[in-house]
Design a protein around this motif. Structure first.
Motif, PDB file in Angstrom:
ATOM      1  N   GLY A 179     -10.065  32.011  14.268  1.00  0.00           N
ATOM      2  CA  GLY A 179      -8.751  32.378  14.782  1.00  0.00           C
ATOM      3  C   GLY A 179      -8.014  33.440  13.992  1.00  0.00           C
ATOM      4  N   SER A 180      -8.673  34.045  13.022  1.00  0.00           N
ATOM      5  CA  SER A 180      -7.991  35.075  12.240  1.00  0.00           C
ATOM      6  C   SER A 180      -7.714  36.288  13.113  1.00  0.00           C
ATOM      7  N   THR A 181      -6.580  36.917  12.871  1.00  0.00           N
ATOM      8  CA  THR A 181      -6.108  37.996  13.743  1.00  0.00           C
ATOM      9  C   THR A 181      -5.771  39.259  12.961  1.00  0.00           C
ATOM     10  N   TYR A 182      -5.727  40.349  13.700  1.00  0.00           N
ATOM     11  CA  TYR A 182      -5.341  41.642  13.127  1.00  0.00           C
ATOM     12  C   TYR A 182      -4.706  42.464  14.238  1.00  0.00           C
ATOM     13  N   TYR A 183      -3.647  43.188  13.880  1.00  0.00           N
ATOM     14  CA  TYR A 183      -2.898  43.951  14.878  1.00  0.00           C
ATOM     15  C   TYR A 183      -2.716  45.395  14.452  1.00  0.00           C
ATOM     16  N   SER A 184      -2.586  46.259  15.426  1.00  0.00           N
ATOM     17  CA  SER A 184      -2.194  47.627  15.120  1.00  0.00           C
ATOM     18  C   SER A 184      -0.730  47.629  14.714  1.00  0.00           C
ATOM     19  N   ASP A 185      -0.345  48.602  13.952  1.00  0.00           N
ATOM     20  CA  ASP A 185       1.046  48.690  13.498  1.00  0.00           C
ATOM     21  C   ASP A 185       2.009  48.841  14.666  1.00  0.00           C
ATOM     22  N   SER A 186       1.553  49.468  15.734  1.00  0.00           N
ATOM     23  CA  SER A 186       2.444  49.737  16.861  1.00  0.00           C
ATOM     24  C   SER A 186       2.853  48.485  17.619  1.00  0.00           C
ATOM     25  N   VAL A 187       2.094  47.402  17.483  1.00  0.00           N
ATOM     26  CA  VAL A 187       2.413  46.183  18.232  1.00  0.00           C
ATOM     27  C   VAL A 187       2.704  44.998  17.326  1.00  0.00           C
ATOM     28  N   LYS A 188       2.498  45.155  16.044  1.00  0.00           N
ATOM     29  CA  LYS A 188       2.696  44.033  15.117  1.00  0.00           C
ATOM     30  C   LYS A 188       4.118  43.508  15.216  1.00  0.00           C
ATOM     31  N   GLY A 189       4.222  42.193  15.309  1.00  0.00           N
ATOM     32  CA  GLY A 189       5.525  41.568  15.437  1.00  0.00           C
ATOM     33  C   GLY A 189       6.010  41.407  16.867  1.00  0.00           C
ATOM     34  N   ARG A 190       5.363  42.091  17.802  1.00  0.00           N
ATOM     35  CA  ARG A 190       5.741  41.990  19.218  1.00  0.00           C
ATOM     36  C   ARG A 190       4.651  41.347  20.064  1.00  0.00           C
ATOM     37  N   PHE A 191       3.405  41.592  19.721  1.00  0.00           N
ATOM     38  CA  PHE A 191       2.274  41.060  20.476  1.00  0.00           C
ATOM     39  C   PHE A 191       1.598  39.958  19.670  1.00  0.00           C
ATOM     40  N   THR A 192       1.042  38.990  20.397  1.00  0.00           N
ATOM     41  CA  THR A 192       0.310  37.898  19.763  1.00  0.00           C
ATOM     42  C   THR A 192      -0.976  37.648  20.527  1.00  0.00           C
ATOM     43  N   ILE A 193      -2.081  37.662  19.813  1.00  0.00           N
ATOM     44  CA  ILE A 193      -3.368  37.327  20.416  1.00  0.00           C
ATOM     45  C   ILE A 193      -3.670  35.866  20.116  1.00  0.00           C
ATOM     46  N   SER A 194      -4.185  35.162  21.092  1.00  0.00           N
ATOM     47  CA  SER A 194      -4.502  33.745  20.916  1.00  0.00           C
ATOM     48  C   SER A 194      -5.683  33.394  21.801  1.00  0.00           C
ATOM     49  N   ARG A 195      -6.152  32.159  21.654  1.00  0.00           N
ATOM     50  CA  ARG A 195      -7.313  31.746  22.456  1.00  0.00           C
ATOM     51  C   ARG A 195      -7.166  30.313  22.910  1.00  0.00           C
ATOM     52  N   ASP A 196      -7.870  30.005  23.975  1.00  0.00           N
ATOM     53  CA  ASP A 196      -7.999  28.635  24.473  1.00  0.00           C
ATOM     54  C   ASP A 196      -9.487  28.326  24.486  1.00  0.00           C
ATOM     55  N   ASN A 197      -9.922  27.509  23.542  1.00  0.00           N
ATOM     56  CA  ASN A 197     -11.349  27.213  23.428  1.00  0.00           C
ATOM     57  C   ASN A 197     -11.899  26.556  24.689  1.00  0.00           C
ATOM     58  N   ALA A 198     -11.136  25.648  25.247  1.00  0.00           N
ATOM     59  CA  ALA A 198     -11.613  24.904  26.410  1.00  0.00           C
ATOM     60  C   ALA A 198     -11.814  25.811  27.620  1.00  0.00           C
ATOM     61  N   LYS A 199     -10.982  26.838  27.716  1.00  0.00           N
ATOM     62  CA  LYS A 199     -11.055  27.744  28.867  1.00  0.00           C
ATOM     63  C   LYS A 199     -11.859  29.002  28.567  1.00  0.00           C
ATOM     64  N   ASN A 200     -12.325  29.139  27.334  1.00  0.00           N
ATOM     65  CA  ASN A 200     -13.051  30.349  26.938  1.00  0.00           C
ATOM     66  C   ASN A 200     -12.254  31.604  27.277  1.00  0.00           C
ATOM     67  N   THR A 201     -10.998  31.550  26.972  1.00  0.00           N
ATOM     68  CA  THR A 201     -10.080  32.611  27.361  1.00  0.00           C
ATOM     69  C   THR A 201      -9.272  33.072  26.156  1.00  0.00           C
TER      70      THR A 201
END
Length: 117
Positions: free
Chosen positions: A55-77
């Motif tokens: 679950g480790s994440t990394y963001y571009s500077d242009s979206v950091k603090g505004r966008f969040t990436i996440s996952r749902d293991n059960a849904k493979n999404t």
């Protein structure tokens, strides 16, 4: 790996959208899942990525603090929650997968995000 992106649309500046990327065909434990975008007349740009395994994440500077990436293991999404959207976020957004984090060989079809001012 087959990837199906969805969730794009038209939103006013300051608004929010959540993009989804449903994966099928393989388990994702060895993959990095990434979001990219391409604005009109510009090169494709990295937005965010997540290692599926921890679950480790990394963001571009242009979206950091505004966008969040996440996952749902059960849904493979994997998701991209986009808040405080700006007109410069307007682009076609793509999800992609890289086995062992080496190269993004698998791409979804893209979903259009348009932010009006």
């Amino acid at each position: 790996v087959q990837l199906q992106a969805s969730g794009g649309g038209l939103v006013q500046a300051g608004g929010s959208l959540r993009l989804s990327c449903a994966a099928s065909g393989r388990t994702l434990s060895r993959y990095v899942m990434g979001w990219f975008r391409r604005a009109p007349g510009k090169e494709r740009e990295f937005v965010a990525r997540m290692w599926w395994s921890d679950g480790s994440t990394y963001y571009s500077d242009s979206v950091k603090g505004r966008f969040t990436i996440s996952r749902d293991n059960a849904k493979n999404t994997v998701y991209l929650q986009m808040n405080d959207l700006k007109p410069e976020d307007t682009a076609v957004y793509y999800c992609a997968a890289a086995m062992d984090g080496l190269e993004y060989n698998y791409w979804g079809q893209g979903t259009q995000v348009t932010v009006s001012s």
